[in-house]
Design a protein around this motif. Structure first.
Motif, PDB file in Angstrom:
ATOM      1  N   ALA A  16      -2.153   2.433  -3.900  1.00 33.61           N
ATOM      2  CA  ALA A  16      -0.840   1.990  -4.394  1.00 33.61           C
ATOM      3  C   ALA A  16      -0.790   0.472  -4.508  1.00 33.61           C
ATOM      4  CB  ALA A  16       0.273   2.485  -3.474  1.00 33.61           C
ATOM      5  N   GLN A  54       6.217  -1.707 -14.618  1.00 29.96           N
ATOM      6  CA  GLN A  54       7.111  -1.711 -13.470  1.00 29.96           C
ATOM      7  C   GLN A  54       8.332  -2.549 -13.822  1.00 29.96           C
ATOM      8  OE1 GLN A  54       4.315  -3.063 -10.381  1.00 29.96           O
ATOM      9  NE2 GLN A  54       4.737  -1.112  -9.371  1.00 29.96           N
ATOM     10  N   THR A 109       1.477   2.053   3.472  1.00 29.89           N
ATOM     11  CA  THR A 109       1.307   2.135   2.026  1.00 29.89           C
ATOM     12  C   THR A 109      -0.171   2.338   1.716  1.00 29.89           C
ATOM     13  OG1 THR A 109       3.171   0.620   1.759  1.00 29.89           O
ATOM     14  CG2 THR A 109       1.749   0.939  -0.147  1.00 29.89           C
ATOM     15  N   THR A 156       5.635   2.457  -5.275  1.00 33.63           N
ATOM     16  CA  THR A 156       5.708   1.510  -6.394  1.00 33.63           C
ATOM     17  C   THR A 156       6.887   1.772  -7.325  1.00 33.63           C
ATOM     18  OG1 THR A 156       4.280   2.886  -7.782  1.00 33.63           O
ATOM     19  CG2 THR A 156       3.205   1.230  -6.403  1.00 33.63           C
ATOM     20  N   SER A 182       2.300  11.173  -5.893  1.00 32.66           N
ATOM     21  CA  SER A 182       1.997   9.901  -6.534  1.00 32.66           C
ATOM     22  C   SER A 182       0.521   9.856  -6.933  1.00 32.66           C
ATOM     23  CB  SER A 182       2.294   8.768  -5.551  1.00 32.66           C
ATOM     24  OG  SER A 182       1.763   7.557  -6.003  1.00 32.66           O
ATOM     25  N   ARG A 218       1.624  -6.998  -9.071  1.00 32.85           N
ATOM     26  CA  ARG A 218       2.004  -5.606  -8.816  1.00 32.85           C
ATOM     27  C   ARG A 218       3.020  -5.562  -7.690  1.00 32.85           C
ATOM     28  NH1 ARG A 218       0.611  -0.625 -10.171  1.00 32.85           N
ATOM     29  NH2 ARG A 218       0.546   1.047  -8.634  1.00 32.85           N
ATOM     30  N   TRP A 219       4.080  -4.771  -7.882  1.00 36.63           N
ATOM     31  CA  TRP A 219       5.136  -4.661  -6.882  1.00 36.63           C
ATOM     32  C   TRP A 219       4.950  -3.381  -6.081  1.00 36.63           C
ATOM     33  CZ3 TRP A 219       9.112  -1.093  -6.089  1.00 36.63           C
ATOM     34  CH2 TRP A 219      10.095  -1.481  -5.176  1.00 36.63           C
ATOM     35  N   THR A 220       4.899  -3.512  -4.756  1.00 38.06           N
ATOM     36  CA  THR A 220       4.833  -2.354  -3.867  1.00 38.06           C
ATOM     37  C   THR A 220       5.846  -2.557  -2.752  1.00 38.06           C
ATOM     38  OG1 THR A 220       3.101  -3.359  -2.516  1.00 38.06           O
ATOM     39  CG2 THR A 220       2.392  -1.908  -4.306  1.00 38.06           C
ATOM     40  N   CYS A 271       7.230   7.225  -7.766  1.00 40.35           N
ATOM     41  CA  CYS A 271       6.364   6.992  -6.607  1.00 40.35           C
ATOM     42  C   CYS A 271       7.171   6.292  -5.512  1.00 40.35           C
ATOM     43  CB  CYS A 271       5.173   6.121  -7.017  1.00 40.35           C
ATOM     44  SG  CYS A 271       4.137   5.610  -5.642  1.00 40.35           S
TER      45      CYS A 271
END
Length: 159
Positions: free
Chosen positions: A50, A12, A46, A63, A114, A35-37, A60
């Motif tokens: 994810a 990411q 969300t 993300t 996704s 993790r970036w969401t 996606c």
């Protein structure tokens, strides 16, 4: 690292992976990777996959670097033969004034799906949102699975 299936290293772009260990600093015992969401808005939650998953997908909406704007459409999954892309079919009625009747018509729309939606099958009803062009024919992204094909079996269909 099952997400590394491509030749190029998948990561990411918003997450820095090479954090240095500082002298005297305590290491977190969770061991969870960063993790970036994001929340796409429009009242759409969300998906858990994810947030907790390990997949890397730049297209996606949860993300990756894709903004959902424009139209929100629903349709049934018609084709899933492409990699991370599906085709939805939208049925509608067109009025013919001369005969005072309707005729059945349909449109096929390609949409990016996704890896968060791993349990998607042909016949499911999905909500797609418009985004920037992702490829030659793809301008939509799957946002939510509304109904599955097995649950829809006994329901009344429009046609």
């Amino acid at each position: 690292m099952s997400e590394q299936t491509e030749k190029a290293f998948q990561k990411q772009p918003t997450v820095f992976l090479n954090k240095k260990k500082q002298a005297g600093a305590k290491v977190a015992k969770t061991g969870k990777e960063v993790r970036w969401t994001k929340n796409v808005g429009l009242g759409i939650k969300t998906p858990r996959e994810a947030i907790e998953g390990t997949y890397i997908d730049k297209k996606c909406p949860f993300t990756g670097n894709v903004a959902i704007r424009g139209r929100l459409l629903t349709g049934t999954v018609y084709n899933m033969k492409m990699k991370r892309t599906l085709t939805i079919r939208r049925d509608y009625l067109h009025y013919i004034k001369k005969y005072n009747r309707f005729e059945k018509r349909h449109k096929n729309i390609s949409a990016h799906v996704s890896p968060a939606f791993i349990d998607l099958n042909k016949g499911d009803t999905v909500l797609v949102g418009q985004c920037r062009p992702l490829s030659k024919t793809v301008r939509f992204n799957v946002l939510k699975v509304i109904a599955t094909a097995a649950a829809d079996k006994k329901k009344f269909s429009k046609f």
